[in-house]
Design a protein around this motif. Structure first.
Motif, short mmCIF file in Angstrom:
data_model
loop_
_atom_site.label_atom_id
_atom_site.label_comp_id
_atom_site.label_asym_id
_atom_site.label_seq_id
_atom_site.Cartn_x
_atom_site.Cartn_y
_atom_site.Cartn_z
N UNK A 52 0.78 -1.23 0.00
CA UNK A 52 0.00 0.00 0.00
C UNK A 52 0.81 1.28 0.00
N UNK A 53 2.14 1.16 -0.06
CA UNK A 53 3.00 2.34 -0.07
C UNK A 53 3.48 2.57 -1.50
N UNK A 54 3.08 3.68 -2.10
CA UNK A 54 3.49 3.97 -3.47
C UNK A 54 5.02 4.07 -3.51
N UNK A 55 5.68 3.27 -4.35
CA UNK A 55 7.15 3.27 -4.37
C UNK A 55 7.71 4.56 -4.96
N UNK A 64 6.12 4.49 -14.71
CA UNK A 64 5.32 5.04 -15.81
C UNK A 64 3.86 5.17 -15.39
N UNK A 65 3.34 4.16 -14.71
CA UNK A 65 1.93 4.17 -14.30
C UNK A 65 1.65 5.29 -13.30
N UNK A 109 -1.01 8.73 -13.69
CA UNK A 109 -2.21 8.98 -12.89
C UNK A 109 -2.05 10.08 -11.85
N UNK A 110 -0.89 10.70 -11.75
CA UNK A 110 -0.75 11.81 -10.83
C UNK A 110 0.52 11.72 -10.01
N UNK A 111 0.64 12.62 -9.07
CA UNK A 111 1.82 12.64 -8.22
C UNK A 111 1.77 11.51 -7.20
N UNK A 112 2.89 11.27 -6.58
CA UNK A 112 2.96 10.23 -5.55
C UNK A 112 1.94 10.51 -4.44
N UNK A 113 1.87 11.76 -3.98
CA UNK A 113 0.95 12.11 -2.88
C UNK A 113 -0.50 11.90 -3.28
N UNK A 114 -0.83 12.21 -4.55
CA UNK A 114 -2.22 12.06 -5.01
C UNK A 114 -2.62 10.59 -5.06
#
Length: 265
Positions: free
Chosen positions: A14-17, A28-29, A33-38
């Motif tokens: 669940x932690x965006x790398x 790339x994905x 779809x947006x920034x890491x925080x988003x």
């Protein structure tokens, strides 16, 4: 987006790398779809939401920041006061003294805390064991952990800067508790007892929070009013005594402690 979130949950807990951790496809994905925080905000409450909930609670409760950031997820409990719920925290500097705050059930701060407790489950599952049960968790430097004073100070400043009327004021989270307790004193015409009970202080502690310029102004007005009335009584008594007239005393007269009585109502 749903597939991306599922991948992040299954492969990365669940932690965006960050760029250095994820593979090329993941990078790339996430860029698409947006920034890491988003993207992270789909999986756990956004850091601004956590900071806003904490700010709301401090503003309604007058609680210490140190107590608030260490609240547990089950801190909201029923209480035997109709229409209220209690929030129990613990003050480490007072040897674990429980700090109990009662808030009305329609409190927006209470709703924010309850929402955070429900929506932080994924963050809680990946947090270290010693903070799993904390209410306020956030992603800090790539890992989930309890929020800190410095983290909240930074987010609080951002919130203040987002409000046009406040952005040039040097506001700090530590100012909220004295402000809340001072408001209680002002609502009671300078009476410190309500704020003393609300702040759960000893009598010798509350002055630091409530005896400020606004309450001092109220006291100065009361002192001046008392002094003016006493002077009027003394002048009246002195004039009567010079003429050999004893002051008349009716049933409503009260001793004033200087050898005379007050009949001014």
């Amino acid at each position: 987006m749903a597939n991306l979130l599922r991948l992040i949950r299954d492969l990365y807990d669940g932690i965006v790398p960050i760029a250095a951790e994820g593979d090329r496809v993941m990078r790339v994905l996430t860029r698409r779809y947006g920034s890491l925080a988003e993207i992270q905000a789909y999986l756990m409450p956004h850091r601004d939401a956590s900071a806003a909930a904490l700010t709301m609670y401090l503003g309604e409760s007058g609680c210490n920041v140190a107590v608030a950031i260490t609240l547990y997820r089950d801190c909201i409990e029923p209480v035997d006061i109709y229409g209220y719920k209690k929030i129990t925290g613990w003050k480490a500097r007072a040897k674990g003294k429980p700090i109990v705050i009662n808030l009305p059930e329609n409190s927006q701060a209470l709703d924010a805390l309850a929402w955070l407790a429900v929506n932080n489950e994924l963050a809680r599952s990946t947090a270290p064991n010693n903070v799993k049960n904390h209410l306020f968790l956030a992603r800090i430097q790539g890992t989930v952990s309890e929020i800190t004073d410095s983290w909240f100070l930074d987010r609080f400043k951002r919130i203040v800067r987002s409000v046009k009327a406040l952005r040039y004021l040097a506001l700090r989270p530590s100012m909220m508790r004295p402000s809340v307790l001072l408001c209680h004193a002002l609502d009671g015409d300078g009476d410190l007892r309500v704020g003393l009970a609300y702040g759960q202080h000893e009598p010798g502690q509350t002055g630091v929070y409530q005896v400020r310029l606004p309450t001092k102004y109220i006291y100065d007005k009361l002192y001046a009013q008392f002094q003016k009335r006493v002077q009027a009584i003394i002048l009246r008594m002195a004039g009567d005594l010079r003429r050999g007239v004893m002051p008349s005393i009716d049933s409503k007269a009260k001793p004033i402690g200087i050898g005379g009585v007050c009949t001014l109502g």
